[in-house]
Design a protein around this motif. Structure first.
Motif, PDB file in Angstrom:
ATOM      1  N   LYS A 139       0.836  -1.203   0.000  1.00 20.90           N
ATOM      2  CA  LYS A 139       0.000   0.000   0.000  1.00 20.90           C
ATOM      3  C   LYS A 139       0.874   1.258   0.000  1.00 20.90           C
ATOM      4  O   LYS A 139       0.586   2.218  -0.713  1.00 20.90           O
ATOM      5  CB  LYS A 139      -0.934  -0.001   1.214  1.00 20.90           C
ATOM      6  N   ALA A 140       1.945   1.231   0.813  1.00 25.29           N
ATOM      7  CA  ALA A 140       2.843   2.391   0.890  1.00 25.29           C
ATOM      8  C   ALA A 140       3.560   2.617  -0.440  1.00 25.29           C
ATOM      9  O   ALA A 140       3.699   3.760  -0.891  1.00 25.29           O
ATOM     10  CB  ALA A 140       3.850   2.201   2.023  1.00 25.29           C
ATOM     11  N   LEU A 141       4.019   1.545  -1.074  1.00 25.35           N
ATOM     12  CA  LEU A 141       4.705   1.673  -2.358  1.00 25.35           C
ATOM     13  C   LEU A 141       3.765   2.255  -3.415  1.00 25.35           C
ATOM     14  O   LEU A 141       4.141   3.145  -4.178  1.00 25.35           O
ATOM     15  CB  LEU A 141       5.244   0.319  -2.819  1.00 25.35           C
ATOM     16  N   SER A 142       2.531   1.789  -3.449  1.00 30.86           N
ATOM     17  CA  SER A 142       1.555   2.289  -4.411  1.00 30.86           C
ATOM     18  C   SER A 142       1.245   3.766  -4.158  1.00 30.86           C
ATOM     19  O   SER A 142       1.204   4.572  -5.092  1.00 30.86           O
ATOM     20  CB  SER A 142       0.273   1.454  -4.335  1.00 30.86           C
ATOM     21  N   ALA A 143       1.035   4.120  -2.908  1.00 33.98           N
ATOM     22  CA  ALA A 143       0.747   5.524  -2.561  1.00 33.98           C
ATOM     23  C   ALA A 143       1.933   6.415  -2.926  1.00 33.98           C
ATOM     24  O   ALA A 143       1.761   7.495  -3.498  1.00 33.98           O
ATOM     25  CB  ALA A 143       0.421   5.646  -1.077  1.00 33.98           C
ATOM     26  N   TRP A 144       3.144   5.952  -2.595  1.00 26.06           N
ATOM     27  CA  TRP A 144       4.337   6.725  -2.915  1.00 26.06           C
ATOM     28  C   TRP A 144       4.501   6.884  -4.428  1.00 26.06           C
ATOM     29  O   TRP A 144       4.779   7.984  -4.916  1.00 26.06           O
ATOM     30  CB  TRP A 144       5.592   6.091  -2.323  1.00 26.06           C
ATOM     31  N   ALA A 145       4.312   5.822  -5.191  1.00 27.53           N
ATOM     32  CA  ALA A 145       4.472   5.885  -6.644  1.00 27.53           C
ATOM     33  C   ALA A 145       3.497   6.890  -7.245  1.00 27.53           C
ATOM     34  O   ALA A 145       3.874   7.687  -8.120  1.00 27.53           O
ATOM     35  CB  ALA A 145       4.267   4.499  -7.257  1.00 27.53           C
ATOM     36  N   ASN A 146       2.262   6.891  -6.792  1.00 31.19           N
ATOM     37  CA  ASN A 146       1.275   7.838  -7.310  1.00 31.19           C
ATOM     38  C   ASN A 146       1.613   9.274  -6.930  1.00 31.19           C
ATOM     39  O   ASN A 146       1.514  10.178  -7.755  1.00 31.19           O
ATOM     40  CB  ASN A 146      -0.130   7.459  -6.843  1.00 31.19           C
ATOM     41  N   PHE A 147       2.025   9.478  -5.704  1.00 29.84           N
ATOM     42  CA  PHE A 147       2.444  10.823  -5.269  1.00 29.84           C
ATOM     43  C   PHE A 147       3.637  11.295  -6.099  1.00 29.84           C
ATOM     44  O   PHE A 147       3.655  12.418  -6.602  1.00 29.84           O
ATOM     45  CB  PHE A 147       2.795  10.819  -3.782  1.00 29.84           C
ATOM     46  N   TYR A 148       4.635  10.443  -6.236  1.00 32.98           N
ATOM     47  CA  TYR A 148       5.873  10.753  -6.950  1.00 32.98           C
ATOM     48  C   TYR A 148       5.592  11.153  -8.403  1.00 32.98           C
ATOM     49  O   TYR A 148       6.023  12.199  -8.876  1.00 32.98           O
ATOM     50  CB  TYR A 148       6.776   9.521  -6.882  1.00 32.98           C
ATOM     51  N   VAL A 149       4.833  10.325  -9.110  1.00 34.55           N
ATOM     52  CA  VAL A 149       4.518  10.584 -10.518  1.00 34.55           C
ATOM     53  C   VAL A 149       3.725  11.879 -10.662  1.00 34.55           C
ATOM     54  O   VAL A 149       4.025  12.712 -11.523  1.00 34.55           O
ATOM     55  CB  VAL A 149       3.754   9.393 -11.130  1.00 34.55           C
ATOM     56  N   ASN A 150       2.726  12.079  -9.823  1.00 34.92           N
ATOM     57  CA  ASN A 150       1.913  13.286  -9.913  1.00 34.92           C
ATOM     58  C   ASN A 150       2.684  14.541  -9.519  1.00 34.92           C
ATOM     59  O   ASN A 150       2.457  15.612 -10.087  1.00 34.92           O
ATOM     60  CB  ASN A 150       0.646  13.150  -9.076  1.00 34.92           C
ATOM     61  N   LYS A 157      -5.709  10.229  -9.666  1.00 35.44           N
ATOM     62  CA  LYS A 157      -5.474   9.601  -8.368  1.00 35.44           C
ATOM     63  C   LYS A 157      -4.744   8.269  -8.471  1.00 35.44           C
ATOM     64  O   LYS A 157      -4.140   7.823  -7.520  1.00 35.44           O
ATOM     65  CB  LYS A 157      -6.793   9.428  -7.623  1.00 35.44           C
ATOM     66  N   ASP A 158      -4.811   7.632  -9.640  1.00 41.14           N
ATOM     67  CA  ASP A 158      -4.179   6.319  -9.813  1.00 41.14           C
ATOM     68  C   ASP A 158      -3.303   6.329 -11.068  1.00 41.14           C
ATOM     69  O   ASP A 158      -3.595   5.670 -12.067  1.00 41.14           O
ATOM     70  CB  ASP A 158      -5.236   5.231  -9.884  1.00 41.14           C
ATOM     71  N   ALA A 159      -2.220   7.090 -11.009  1.00 39.56           N
ATOM     72  CA  ALA A 159      -1.339   7.303 -12.168  1.00 39.56           C
ATOM     73  C   ALA A 159      -0.656   6.028 -12.648  1.00 39.56           C
ATOM     74  O   ALA A 159      -0.227   5.951 -13.791  1.00 39.56           O
ATOM     75  CB  ALA A 159      -0.282   8.355 -11.826  1.00 39.56           C
ATOM     76  N   THR A 160      -0.559   5.027 -11.802  1.00 40.64           N
ATOM     77  CA  THR A 160       0.144   3.798 -12.168  1.00 40.64           C
ATOM     78  C   THR A 160      -0.805   2.665 -12.548  1.00 40.64           C
ATOM     79  O   THR A 160      -0.360   1.537 -12.779  1.00 40.64           O
ATOM     80  CB  THR A 160       1.059   3.336 -11.014  1.00 40.64           C
ATOM     81  N   ALA A 161      -2.088   2.963 -12.629  1.00 36.11           N
ATOM     82  CA  ALA A 161      -3.089   1.926 -12.930  1.00 36.11           C
ATOM     83  C   ALA A 161      -2.905   1.378 -14.345  1.00 36.11           C
ATOM     84  O   ALA A 161      -2.564   2.105 -15.268  1.00 36.11           O
ATOM     85  CB  ALA A 161      -4.492   2.491 -12.778  1.00 36.11           C
ATOM     86  N   GLY A 162      -3.178   0.103 -14.499  1.00 37.25           N
ATOM     87  CA  GLY A 162      -3.051  -0.535 -15.796  1.00 37.25           C
ATOM     88  C   GLY A 162      -4.369  -0.925 -16.438  1.00 37.25           C
ATOM     89  O   GLY A 162      -4.392  -1.441 -17.537  1.00 37.25           O
ATOM     90  N   PHE A 163      -5.468  -0.652 -15.757  1.00 38.65           N
ATOM     91  CA  PHE A 163      -6.784  -1.013 -16.290  1.00 38.65           C
ATOM     92  C   PHE A 163      -7.346   0.206 -17.010  1.00 38.65           C
ATOM     93  O   PHE A 163      -7.786   1.167 -16.385  1.00 38.65           O
ATOM     94  CB  PHE A 163      -7.696  -1.440 -15.143  1.00 38.65           C
ATOM     95  N   LYS A 164      -7.276   0.186 -18.355  1.00 34.87           N
ATOM     96  CA  LYS A 164      -7.655   1.346 -19.147  1.00 34.87           C
ATOM     97  C   LYS A 164      -8.507   0.942 -20.330  1.00 34.87           C
ATOM     98  O   LYS A 164      -8.420  -0.171 -20.834  1.00 34.87           O
ATOM     99  CB  LYS A 164      -6.406   2.055 -19.671  1.00 34.87           C
ATOM    100  N   ALA A 165      -9.300   1.891 -20.778  1.00 32.65           N
ATOM    101  CA  ALA A 165     -10.049   1.761 -22.031  1.00 32.65           C
ATOM    102  C   ALA A 165      -9.733   3.009 -22.842  1.00 32.65           C
ATOM    103  O   ALA A 165      -9.754   4.124 -22.308  1.00 32.65           O
ATOM    104  CB  ALA A 165     -11.544   1.659 -21.772  1.00 32.65           C
ATOM    105  N   TRP A 166      -9.413   2.815 -24.105  1.00 30.95           N
ATOM    106  CA  TRP A 166      -8.975   3.922 -24.960  1.00 30.95           C
ATOM    107  C   TRP A 166      -9.887   4.083 -26.168  1.00 30.95           C
ATOM    108  O   TRP A 166     -10.352   3.098 -26.736  1.00 30.95           O
ATOM    109  CB  TRP A 166      -7.569   3.647 -25.483  1.00 30.95           C
TER     110      TRP A 166
END
Length: 123
Positions: free
Chosen positions: A21-32, A40-49
């Protein structure tokens, strides 16, 4: 459209440990913080284009691998003035297989936002 774990109604797997949970929160904060994606979920892989969006961001020229691929796709979308809509998902832990989160993937994921920001070649 982005399936988000971190919008109202979204959630992560209940068996995630505090470190994940901490790694995911940190990654999203870092990227943003670096790229100002405003998702809110910059590292998410579930997308529709939409096909037009993929043509606009020139998906065939994406240079990132691993988790950084998700960040580069989001960055290009925002950079081209398109909107990313987040919809809630419940993220489930994988039933089979193992994580591909190697040290090399972690290093690439940490460097790619800076390379994107400063327009550097990714490889």
């Amino acid at each position: 459209m982005l399936g988000s774990r971190y919008v109202r109604g979204g959630s992560v797997a209940g068996d995630w440990g505090w470190h994940r949970k901490a790694l995911s929160a940190w990654a999203n904060f870092y990227v943003n913080a670096i790229l100002r994606l405003r998702v809110k979920d910059a590292t998410a892989g579930f997308k529709a284009w939409r096909a037009e969006a993929l043509r606009t961001i020139d998906v065939s020229s994406i240079q990132s691998n691993g988790y950084a691929f998700q960040v580069e796709m989001n960055y290009r979308t925002v950079k081209h003035g398109m909107r990313i809509v987040e919809v809630p998902i419940r993220f489930q832990e994988r039933a089979e297989g193992v994580s591909k989160m190697s040290l090399a993937v972690q290093v690439e994921s940490a460097l790619v936002p800076w390379k994107l920001l400063f327009g550097k070649k990714l490889r």
